[in-house]
Write a protein that holds these residues in place. Structure first.
Motif, PDB file in Angstrom:
ATOM      1  N   LEU A 176       0.834  -1.207   0.000  1.00 30.90           N
ATOM      2  CA  LEU A 176       0.000   0.000   0.000  1.00 30.90           C
ATOM      3  C   LEU A 176       0.863   1.250   0.000  1.00 30.90           C
ATOM      4  O   LEU A 176       0.608   2.195  -0.761  1.00 30.90           O
ATOM      5  N   MET A 177       1.913   1.274   0.831  1.00 33.48           N
ATOM      6  CA  MET A 177       2.781   2.455   0.901  1.00 33.48           C
ATOM      7  C   MET A 177       3.555   2.653  -0.405  1.00 33.48           C
ATOM      8  O   MET A 177       3.764   3.794  -0.831  1.00 33.48           O
ATOM      9  N   ASP A 178       3.962   1.579  -1.038  1.00 29.46           N
ATOM     10  CA  ASP A 178       4.656   1.706  -2.330  1.00 29.46           C
ATOM     11  C   ASP A 178       3.752   2.406  -3.343  1.00 29.46           C
ATOM     12  O   ASP A 178       4.202   3.286  -4.094  1.00 29.46           O
ATOM     13  N   PRO A 217      -8.063   5.554  -6.243  1.00 39.23           N
ATOM     14  CA  PRO A 217      -7.091   4.624  -6.837  1.00 39.23           C
ATOM     15  C   PRO A 217      -7.447   3.181  -6.475  1.00 39.23           C
ATOM     16  O   PRO A 217      -7.825   2.884  -5.334  1.00 39.23           O
ATOM     17  N   ALA A 218      -7.305   2.304  -7.440  1.00 43.71           N
ATOM     18  CA  ALA A 218      -7.746   0.916  -7.262  1.00 43.71           C
ATOM     19  C   ALA A 218      -6.967   0.180  -6.184  1.00 43.71           C
ATOM     20  O   ALA A 218      -7.479  -0.774  -5.593  1.00 43.71           O
ATOM     21  N   PHE A 219      -5.740   0.617  -5.886  1.00 41.00           N
ATOM     22  CA  PHE A 219      -4.953  -0.103  -4.886  1.00 41.00           C
ATOM     23  C   PHE A 219      -5.505   0.052  -3.464  1.00 41.00           C
ATOM     24  O   PHE A 219      -5.034  -0.619  -2.538  1.00 41.00           O
ATOM     25  N   THR A 220      -6.515   0.923  -3.284  1.00 47.64           N
ATOM     26  CA  THR A 220      -7.134   1.085  -1.960  1.00 47.64           C
ATOM     27  C   THR A 220      -8.503   0.416  -1.870  1.00 47.64           C
ATOM     28  O   THR A 220      -9.142   0.466  -0.815  1.00 47.64           O
ATOM     29  N   LYS A 221      -8.947  -0.211  -2.953  1.00 48.44           N
ATOM     30  CA  LYS A 221     -10.315  -0.753  -2.984  1.00 48.44           C
ATOM     31  C   LYS A 221     -10.540  -1.807  -1.914  1.00 48.44           C
ATOM     32  O   LYS A 221     -11.605  -1.854  -1.269  1.00 48.44           O
ATOM     33  N   TYR A 222      -9.541  -2.658  -1.675  1.00 42.72           N
ATOM     34  CA  TYR A 222      -9.735  -3.750  -0.717  1.00 42.72           C
ATOM     35  C   TYR A 222      -9.963  -3.221   0.702  1.00 42.72           C
ATOM     36  O   TYR A 222     -10.615  -3.881   1.524  1.00 42.72           O
ATOM     37  N   ILE A 223      -9.465  -2.018   0.993  1.00 47.57           N
ATOM     38  CA  ILE A 223      -9.673  -1.440   2.320  1.00 47.57           C
ATOM     39  C   ILE A 223     -11.147  -1.103   2.509  1.00 47.57           C
ATOM     40  O   ILE A 223     -11.757  -1.446   3.530  1.00 47.57           O
ATOM     41  N   GLN A 224     -11.719  -0.437   1.501  1.00 46.33           N
ATOM     42  CA  GLN A 224     -13.140  -0.110   1.593  1.00 46.33           C
ATOM     43  C   GLN A 224     -13.996  -1.376   1.618  1.00 46.33           C
ATOM     44  O   GLN A 224     -14.990  -1.447   2.352  1.00 46.33           O
TER      45      GLN A 224
END
Length: 437
Positions: A176-178, A217-224
């Motif tokens: 996530l940080m990358d 951004p799609a890389f945060t979708k799993y968090i939601q």
């Protein structure tokens, strides 16, 4: 009464004339919300034709009270090029403006480090929330929660806080940080940087535009998606996602505040990354005109007193009851009693002025109820020993949900919030995360 002050400068044509300072004070009645503005001049009208030398100072009214700032504190190049004290009220290269400062602009202004907004007495009487037993215990050092169950003193019930430890894994945090660091950062106030996704809101004029809101951004979708596994976040629909970076080199912090109550809903989840940190809560004793707190009286609470989340059917029924009470209301002084059955009321019990809430690395913190509306929250510089990044999410108030009177406006925002896109394509990045020109 709550008092605000502003400062302006009148320049005269001849270079030998010394600037004439004019200040205005604005009194705000915390009950009626009415304002009265008075202008104060540094000289009498009879002196207008004969300017006299005045001390080159100006006033700021902030969290710590009235401050006198001298122009001599400004860097020499700034004084020579722009001796106007209103420079303080303009956006600065570091991202700060107004009374907000970071270590960079404090150094430029030749000032000492700004004092903490928590007094020594408040520190001595503070309590620390423990996510293991959901009680708050005497102390200031947030790490004392880790001694659970061997707490010292008497525990205090403090509802409205939910902390889920290890909400994401170590590997998920690295990935996530990358991705976050591949996205351009924008300068923000008080030494922070941000990446903000959501509708454009003008909280003073109460206007919202979503024409530039294109999703996340799609890389945060799993968090939601993972919010669905949290009981207090049942039916939570994200409409704003904001990543914030706190750096000790910039003296990053965030001043005490309450998130706007006109459009942002009750529950506020925050994911903490890279660092164990602390959210400091302070009792709010200001007017209800601030933070649009009065809007709470226009819609029902989204979370019941038992901590259960209300569905649209329940919210619709509460809206009907609320409207009936509003129609029957005869006097303003009876409003609090009439709304008490539907609204979350300020905490009346005896409690210290400051509560320290731990934000463990990779944990999810959710504020709702009294901590959301009755306490200001902020992050102190002393609680940022190294780089910290967090992602905060917001939902709409019931006013903009399908059960509310502005559902049509809310629907456009909710639809935009369902979109996720590839950040590399969106920002034209190559595989190394560099912008392709």
């Amino acid at each position: 009464m709550c008092k605000k002050s502003s400062v302006c400068v009148i320049h005269h044509g001849h270079p030998a004339n010394i600037p004439h300072y004019v200040a205005s004070s604005e009194l705000i009645d915390q009950y009626s919300g009415k304002t009265k503005t008075t202008t104060h001049s540094s000289r009498r009208d009879s002196e207008a034709a004969t300017p006299r030398v005045l001390s080159r100072t100006f006033l700021l009214l902030g969290e710590q009270g009235l401050h006198i700032k001298r122009l001599a504190h400004l860097p020499r190049c700034t004084r020579d090029l722009n001796p106007d004290p209103l420079w303080m009220f303009q956006p600065r290269p570091c991202g700060c403006k107004g009374q907000r400062t970071c270590l960079l602009c404090e150094k430029e202004m030749g000032e000492q480090v700004m004092p903490s907004w928590v007094t020594q007495s408040q520190k001595e009487h503070a309590i620390v929330y423990c996510p293991e037993c959901d009680l708050a215990w005497p102390g200031w050092d947030t790490n004392t929660w880790k001694c659970h169950p061997n707490h010292q003193g008497e525990g205090t019930v403090f509802p409205g806080v939910k902390i889920i430890q290890n909400f994401i894994s170590e590997e998920e945090e690295r990935t996530l940080m990358d991705s976050i660091d591949e996205v351009p950062w924008d300068l923000s106030q008080s030494g922070r940087r941000k990446q903000n996704y959501g509708p454009k809101c003008n909280f003073k004029k109460r206007r919202v535009r979503c024409n530039t809101f294109s999703g996340y951004p799609a890389f945060t979708k799993y968090i939601q998606n993972r919010f669905a596994s949290v009981d207090i976040l049942h039916s939570f629909q994200t409409v704003e996602q904001c990543s914030l970076e706190y750096s000790p080199e910039r003296g990053a912090s965030i001043d005490p505040h309450i998130d706007d109550c006109w459009i942002w809903g009750e529950r506020i989840p925050t994911l903490s990354l890279l660092l164990d940190s602390t959210l400091t809560l302070r009792k709010f004793n200001g007017p209800e005109t601030k933070y649009n707190l009065l809007d709470r009286k226009t819609y029902p609470s989204q979370v019941g007193e038992d901590g259960s989340v209300k569905g649209y059917d329940t919210l619709s029924k509460d809206y009907a009851k609320l409207q009936t009470q509003t129609d029957n209301m005869q006097a303003a002084d009876s409003a609090e009693e009439k709304y008490s059955s539907l609204m979350t009321q300020p905490t009346r019990c005896s409690m210290p002025d400051v509560v320290r809430v731990p934000m463990p690395r990779r944990s999810l913190l959710v504020l709702y109820g009294p901590p959301r509306y009755d306490w200001e929250h902020g992050i102190l510089r002393e609680d940022i020993p190294s780089r910290r990044v967090c992602i905060t999410y917001r939902e709409l108030t019931p006013t903009y949900l399908p059960c509310g009177p502005k559902a049509e406006v809310g629907e456009a925002i909710l639809q935009a919030g369902k979109v996720f896109w590839d950040h590399r394509s969106y920002y034209s990045l190559d595989q190394e995360g560099t912008v392709v020109t």
